[in-house]
Design an enzyme around this catalytic site. Structure first.
Site, mmCIF file in Angstrom:
data_model
loop_
_atom_site.group_PDB
_atom_site.id
_atom_site.type_symbol
_atom_site.label_atom_id
_atom_site.label_comp_id
_atom_site.label_asym_id
_atom_site.label_seq_id
_atom_site.Cartn_x
_atom_site.Cartn_y
_atom_site.Cartn_z
ATOM 1 N N PHE A 202 -6.572 4.177 11.498
ATOM 2 C CA PHE A 202 -8.068 5.258 10.326
ATOM 3 C C PHE A 202 -8.357 5.118 9.714
ATOM 4 C CE2 PHE A 202 -3.878 8.562 11.161
ATOM 5 C CZ PHE A 202 -3.341 8.476 12.987
ATOM 6 N N ASN B 19 0.811 -1.184 0.242
ATOM 7 C CA ASN B 19 0.325 0.177 -0.273
ATOM 8 C C ASN B 19 1.170 1.335 -0.071
ATOM 9 O OD1 ASN B 19 -1.841 -1.509 0.504
ATOM 10 N ND2 ASN B 19 -2.803 -0.982 2.504
ATOM 11 N N LYS C 244 -16.761 1.867 10.674
ATOM 12 C CA LYS C 244 -15.257 1.237 10.800
ATOM 13 C C LYS C 244 -15.309 1.603 12.013
ATOM 14 C CE LYS C 244 -12.963 1.675 5.697
ATOM 15 N NZ LYS C 244 -11.721 1.757 5.000
ATOM 16 N N LYS D 82 -15.266 -2.041 13.948
ATOM 17 C CA LYS D 82 -14.043 -2.656 14.170
ATOM 18 C C LYS D 82 -13.730 -2.586 15.967
ATOM 19 C CE LYS D 82 -11.290 -1.560 9.859
ATOM 20 N NZ LYS D 82 -10.260 -1.917 9.947
ATOM 21 N N ASP E 29 -8.780 -8.643 9.388
ATOM 22 C CA ASP E 29 -8.765 -6.945 10.011
ATOM 23 C C ASP E 29 -8.356 -7.472 11.236
ATOM 24 O OD1 ASP E 29 -9.890 -5.612 10.999
ATOM 25 O OD2 ASP E 29 -11.020 -4.702 9.302
ATOM 26 N N ILE E 30 -7.283 -6.930 11.383
ATOM 27 C CA ILE E 30 -6.007 -6.955 12.670
ATOM 28 C C ILE E 30 -7.222 -6.332 13.595
ATOM 29 C CG2 ILE E 30 -4.222 -6.646 13.555
ATOM 30 C CD1 ILE E 30 -2.632 -6.316 11.083
ATOM 31 N N LEU E 31 -7.470 -5.275 13.327
ATOM 32 C CA LEU E 31 -8.469 -4.647 14.877
ATOM 33 C C LEU E 31 -9.954 -4.726 15.178
ATOM 34 C CD1 LEU E 31 -8.435 -0.963 13.998
ATOM 35 C CD2 LEU E 31 -7.164 -1.968 15.766
ATOM 36 N N ASP F 194 -5.252 -5.674 2.529
ATOM 37 C CA ASP F 194 -6.531 -6.002 2.299
ATOM 38 C C ASP F 194 -5.874 -7.230 2.018
ATOM 39 O OD1 ASP F 194 -7.749 -3.939 3.822
ATOM 40 O OD2 ASP F 194 -8.179 -2.941 2.253
HETATM 41 O O1 C5P Z 1 -10.625 -1.211 6.658
HETATM 42 P P1 C5P Z 1 -9.133 0.050 6.503
HETATM 43 O O2 C5P Z 1 -7.942 -1.004 5.798
HETATM 44 O O3 C5P Z 1 -9.567 0.930 5.815
HETATM 45 O O4 C5P Z 1 -9.351 0.219 8.196
HETATM 46 C C1 C5P Z 1 -8.511 0.956 8.525
HETATM 47 C C2 C5P Z 1 -8.192 0.550 9.877
HETATM 48 O O5 C5P Z 1 -8.110 -0.563 9.966
HETATM 49 C C3 C5P Z 1 -6.561 0.909 10.182
HETATM 50 O O6 C5P Z 1 -6.382 1.002 11.303
HETATM 51 C C4 C5P Z 1 -5.600 0.057 9.328
HETATM 52 O O7 C5P Z 1 -4.529 -0.058 10.264
HETATM 53 C C5 C5P Z 1 -6.473 -1.046 10.091
HETATM 54 N N1 C5P Z 1 -6.538 -2.565 9.642
HETATM 55 C C6 C5P Z 1 -6.499 -3.605 10.012
HETATM 56 N N2 C5P Z 1 -6.691 -5.436 9.532
HETATM 57 C C7 C5P Z 1 -6.176 -4.742 8.413
HETATM 58 C C8 C5P Z 1 -6.648 -3.517 7.026
HETATM 59 C C9 C5P Z 1 -6.660 -2.303 7.738
HETATM 60 O O8 C5P Z 1 -6.503 -4.227 11.257
HETATM 61 N N3 C5P Z 1 -6.675 -5.929 7.369
#
Ligand code: C5P
Length: 388
Positions: free
Chosen positions: A318, A206, A332, A336, A302-304, A275
């Site tokens: 963010f 990215n 989001k 999240k 998605d980590i968060l 992603d």
């Molecule tokens: O969904 P998006 O990528 O726009 O979300 C952005 C937020 O989610 C950021 O804080 C990013 O670090 C986190 N994120 C995550 N895991 C992912 C993609 C994004 O934790 N796979």
């Protein structure tokens, strides 16, 4: 009002770096006065410091000029910070034992706040039990010891005793004057872009310089927090004083966060996490002549979203958006399970990616805080205000 820095310069070959420190401090608009010991004057003429610092340089306790003011007392009272760089073994020993046989050591005896010692000497002199005892004693008296780096020394050996780099010393000075309202907080920050390998030499990633995450880390450290960074690919310089754990892929970043998140009060996810990852990743380099028909991608976790937040932990994400900004960011925040989401419009060229500037809105469940265009460092401060 600009702060007053009294710089004590002792005799050591690293003195040439301190000329650069003075130049940097001058550019940051500090008021500077300098005391040089006799040995320091053997290495560099006072004129060098006078010219670079545009300031008074004192050396002698007794001289032919006016003695209407008691100079060592005046200097000690004037200083908001008394920093000694390079700090030799001899001067540290004298100050530890209260010996006041020249202008520098007499001023130190009259100075009532912590003195910052930027240690610099030969490794054996540093490791000598006498020096180690003096350093320990000075720390116990609440003085600030800025440890030396390990590296090549003027005596042609490699080891501890190398004066910190000028930019690192300036960071210590800036930290000294910063409010410590995040003391006791443990903050985990992610920065930069994760990298998803196609083969050992190619990857998809990215757009992210890591500047926003690093700015937050730098400010959090200055404000007294205990900071760890987990970073992917960045072009920004890693902040001083902060542990920076490097990772490659989103999966690696996830595993690192999961292994330590329970020790932190706050997670700030400024990283641009991919992603998607490459499904048919090759272990050997793909030869050009073999060609590649398609790149199959699969979604990264998605980590968060996958993290379990403890009570009292604060999670900040963010959102880099190009359209339907507010609506997407709100989704989001909810999806999240975040306390705040920092929204930035990445369709604008003069802010966001790779820029020193940004313009963001911080969104929480029941509030929107618009932060006007500003440096990433100032925006970092505003974001950190949310968790103090
Ligand atoms: O969904 P998006 O990528 O726009 O979300 C952005 C937020 O989610 C950021 O804080 C990013 O670090 C986190 N994120 C995550 N895991 C992912 C993609 C994004 O934790 N796979």
């Amino acid at each position: 009002m600009n702060k007053n820095i009294l710089l004590g310069v002792t005799g050591g070959i690293a003195i040439y770096k301190v000329v650069d420190v003075v130049s940097r401090l001058k550019k940051l608009d500090y008021n500077i006065k300098i005391i040089m010991t006799d040995s320091a004057c053997e290495f560099v003429s006072p004129m060098t410091f006078e010219t670079i610092g545009k300031c008074d340089v004192k050396n002698k306790m007794f001289h032919n000029n006016s003695h209407k003011v008691v100079e060592h007392i005046e200097l000690a009272n004037w200083a908001d910070l008394f920093m000694i760089a390079p700090a030799s073994a001899n001067t540290m020993a004298k100050i530890n034992y209260g010996i006041a046989d020249d202008l520098l050591s007499s001023t130190a005896l009259a100075y009532t706040k912590p003195i910052m010692f930027c240690v610099s000497m030969n490794t054996n002199m540093l490791n000598n039990p006498a020096t180690q005892k003096n350093i320990k004693d000075l720390k116990e008296k609440e003085h600030l010891i800025i440890d030396s780096n390990n590296g090549m020394l003027a005596c042609n050996t490699k080891g501890d005793g190398r004066l910190k780099e000028p930019w690192e010393i300036v960071e210590e000075v800036e930290k000294y004057f910063c409010k410590k309202d995040l003391k006791g907080k443990k903050i985990l920050i992610t920065a930069g872009a994760t990298v998803e390998r196609i083969d050992p030499v190619r990857y998809i990633t990215n757009d992210s310089s890591g500047k926003m995450g690093y700015s937050i880390a730098k400010k959090a450290f200055m404000r007294g927090a205990d900071v760890t960074i987990i970073s992917g690919k960045t072009t920004a310089e890693s902040p001083y004083g902060v542990e920076n754990i490097k990772v490659d892929s989103a999966i690696e970043m996830k595993e690192k966060i999961e292994s330590c998140i329970e020790n932190y009060d706050c997670l700030i996810m400024a990283a641009a996490v991919s992603d998607f990852k490459v499904k048919n990743r090759k272990e050997l380099k793909i030869k050009k002549q073999d060609g590649i028909d398609s790149l199959e991608l699969e979604e990264n976790p998605d980590i968060l979203k996958s993290l379990i937040k403890k009570e009292n932990q604060i999670f900040i994400g963010f959102a880099a958006e190009t359209n339907n900004l507010l609506e997407n960011a709100r989704k989001k925040l909810d999806k999240k399970n975040l306390d705040y989401i920092v929204l930035n419009d990445v369709s604008k060229k003069d802010i966001g990616f790779n820029s020193e500037y940004n313009k963001v809105s911080v969104i929480s469940k029941d509030n929107i805080l618009d932060i006007e265009r500003d440096t990433k460092l100032n925006i970092a401060d505003r974001i950190l205000d949310l968790i103090k």
